[in-house]
Design a protein around this motif. Structure first.
Motif, PDB file in Angstrom:
ATOM      1  N   UNK A 119     -73.901  30.445 -54.881  1.00 38.21           N
ATOM      2  CA  UNK A 119     -73.113  30.508 -53.654  1.00 38.21           C
ATOM      3  C   UNK A 119     -72.145  31.687 -53.743  1.00 38.21           C
ATOM      4  N   UNK A 120     -71.531  32.008 -52.601  1.00 37.70           N
ATOM      5  CA  UNK A 120     -70.541  33.088 -52.534  1.00 37.70           C
ATOM      6  C   UNK A 120     -69.151  32.460 -52.548  1.00 37.70           C
ATOM      7  N   UNK A 121     -68.349  32.738 -53.550  1.00 38.55           N
ATOM      8  CA  UNK A 121     -66.993  32.163 -53.565  1.00 38.55           C
ATOM      9  C   UNK A 121     -66.090  32.848 -52.546  1.00 38.55           C
ATOM     10  N   UNK A 122     -65.191  32.089 -51.959  1.00 37.91           N
ATOM     11  CA  UNK A 122     -64.206  32.665 -51.051  1.00 37.91           C
ATOM     12  C   UNK A 122     -63.005  33.152 -51.851  1.00 37.91           C
ATOM     13  N   UNK A 123     -62.288  34.151 -51.348  1.00 35.40           N
ATOM     14  CA  UNK A 123     -61.092  34.636 -52.051  1.00 35.40           C
ATOM     15  C   UNK A 123     -60.048  33.530 -52.180  1.00 35.40           C
ATOM     16  N   UNK A 124     -59.350  33.543 -53.273  1.00 34.70           N
ATOM     17  CA  UNK A 124     -58.309  32.535 -53.483  1.00 34.70           C
ATOM     18  C   UNK A 124     -57.109  32.770 -52.583  1.00 34.70           C
ATOM     19  N   UNK A 125     -56.945  33.997 -52.092  1.00 32.23           N
ATOM     20  CA  UNK A 125     -55.847  34.301 -51.192  1.00 32.23           C
ATOM     21  C   UNK A 125     -56.191  35.508 -50.338  1.00 32.23           C
ATOM     22  N   UNK A 126     -55.560  35.572 -49.173  1.00 32.08           N
ATOM     23  CA  UNK A 126     -55.774  36.697 -48.275  1.00 32.08           C
ATOM     24  C   UNK A 126     -54.515  37.476 -48.008  1.00 32.08           C
ATOM     25  N   UNK A 127     -53.430  37.115 -48.696  1.00 36.38           N
ATOM     26  CA  UNK A 127     -52.149  37.784 -48.515  1.00 36.38           C
ATOM     27  C   UNK A 127     -51.532  38.048 -49.877  1.00 36.38           C
ATOM     28  N   UNK A 128     -51.046  39.274 -50.072  1.00 35.21           N
ATOM     29  CA  UNK A 128     -50.349  39.627 -51.300  1.00 35.21           C
ATOM     30  C   UNK A 128     -48.957  40.113 -50.920  1.00 35.21           C
ATOM     31  N   UNK A 129     -47.961  39.655 -51.620  1.00 40.68           N
ATOM     32  CA  UNK A 129     -46.582  40.005 -51.306  1.00 40.68           C
ATOM     33  C   UNK A 129     -46.060  41.073 -52.251  1.00 40.68           C
ATOM     34  N   UNK A 130     -45.639  42.179 -51.657  1.00 41.47           N
ATOM     35  CA  UNK A 130     -44.962  43.232 -52.409  1.00 41.47           C
ATOM     36  C   UNK A 130     -43.480  43.120 -52.097  1.00 41.47           C
ATOM     37  N   UNK A 131     -42.799  42.278 -52.856  1.00 37.30           N
ATOM     38  CA  UNK A 131     -41.417  41.972 -52.539  1.00 37.30           C
ATOM     39  C   UNK A 131     -41.379  41.211 -51.227  1.00 37.30           C
TER      40      UNK A 131
END
Length: 314
Positions: free
Chosen positions: A5-17
């Motif tokens: 199967x194709x895993x989904x990303x664990x997150x779609x947002x990354x915080x830079x500060x």
């Protein structure tokens, strides 16, 4: 659980500060950048002035974003308005969280390009034909934003390319882990469509918006099928999703335009000065059909034979 199967990303947002970096927005921005780059190459090969596509993008992008968001909000108003709406009315402005309708984006984005073309004295149909493959590539890239958001997936599947979706998301089924990756289907369809448009453009002299009409027909054909696989909430009319009916109507209009414009002739101004390639002295097809019988550039900047040498125009 399928064997693969194709895993989904664990997150779609990354915080830079304090600054959130959203994958959905990045995919859209990357798609625009690639489309402008491809469009510039194709426009220069046609004889247009360098930088014209970049200038037009200044109009197309904001108009397209507004149009895409308007279509989404109008067709899914229940997500933002009403006592049981899961979102607040103010959330209609938060496009970085997802929710853009391609129909509205193309329509209003096209209006922005038309205005810019009028201001620069450039043929709108020439721009449309030039950008057709580029738009398809941009859509292919932008669809990956849905992958990071784990949204707009299809029904359950045990195929090895099934997409893993977190339980509890809208459209998921209890006990089911993998679903059709409709984002991937549409992305691949758009890439294939872009390749076909380039090949057809090289083989036949499609002008006056006919290549763009083929893009519209090709996209809506695939979208009708892919839309039928999706399980996200949608309005239905006579058993079909609203977007499927939209695809049918636009497909028929595109085919009709392609047919009725088959004998359309005349110069398509490229907005260049007299004496420049594609200008008043050179004609709109100067880059594709050199008057001296020499070899000219095709859509990607590569050399092709002129019609007099047995080659084909873009």
């Amino acid at each position: 659980m399928p064997l693969a199967s194709i895993p989904s990303p664990s997150q779609g947002v990354w915080n830079l500060g304090p600054l959130p970096i959203r994958a959905y927005a990045l995919c859209i921005v990357l798609g625009v950048i690639v489309a402008v780059w491809i469009g510039e190459r194709r426009w220069r090969a046609r004889g247009g002035a360098p930088g014209a596509i970049t200038d037009l993008a200044v109009w197309a992008v904001p108009f397209g974003l507004v149009g895409g968001r308007l279509y989404h909000v109008i067709t899914d108003w229940q997500l933002y308005f009403g006592s049981e709406a899961p979102n607040r009315p103010i959330d209609t402005l938060f496009i970085w969280k997802g929710g853009l309708g391609i129909w509205g984006a193309i329509a209003l984005g096209g209006l922005g390009v038309w205005i810019a073309c009028r201001r620069r004295g450039i043929s709108f149909s020439a721009i449309a034909d030039t950008l057709a493959p580029a738009i398809a590539v941009a859509q292919a890239i932008g669809r990956w934003g849905n992958y990071f958001n784990q949204e707009l997936f299809g029904g359950p599947t045990t195929l090895p390319w099934g997409l893993e979706i977190e339980p509890g998301r809208p459209g998921t089924v209890p006990g089911v882990d993998t679903y059709h990756p409709t984002f991937l289907y549409e992305s691949l369809w758009n890439l294939a469509l872009a390749g076909i448009l380039v090949l057809v453009g090289r083989r036949f002299a499609l002008r006056h918006g006919r290549l763009f009409a083929l893009y519209v027909a090709g996209y809506t054909l695939g979208r009708f099928w892919i839309e039928g696989l999706r399980v996200d909430p949608a309005h239905h009319v006579l058993g079909l999703r609203l977007n499927q009916w939209t695809a049918v109507v636009i497909f028929l209009l595109a085919i009709a335009y392609f047919w009725f414009a088959r004998n359309k002739a005349g110069e398509e101004p490229l907005g260049t000065d007299a004496g420049e390639p594609g200008g008043a002295d050179g004609g709109s097809d100067a880059a594709d059909s050199p008057k001296d019988g020499s070899v000219g550039p095709d859509a990607t900047g590569e050399a092709i034979a002129s019609p007099e040498q047995g080659g084909n125009r873009r």
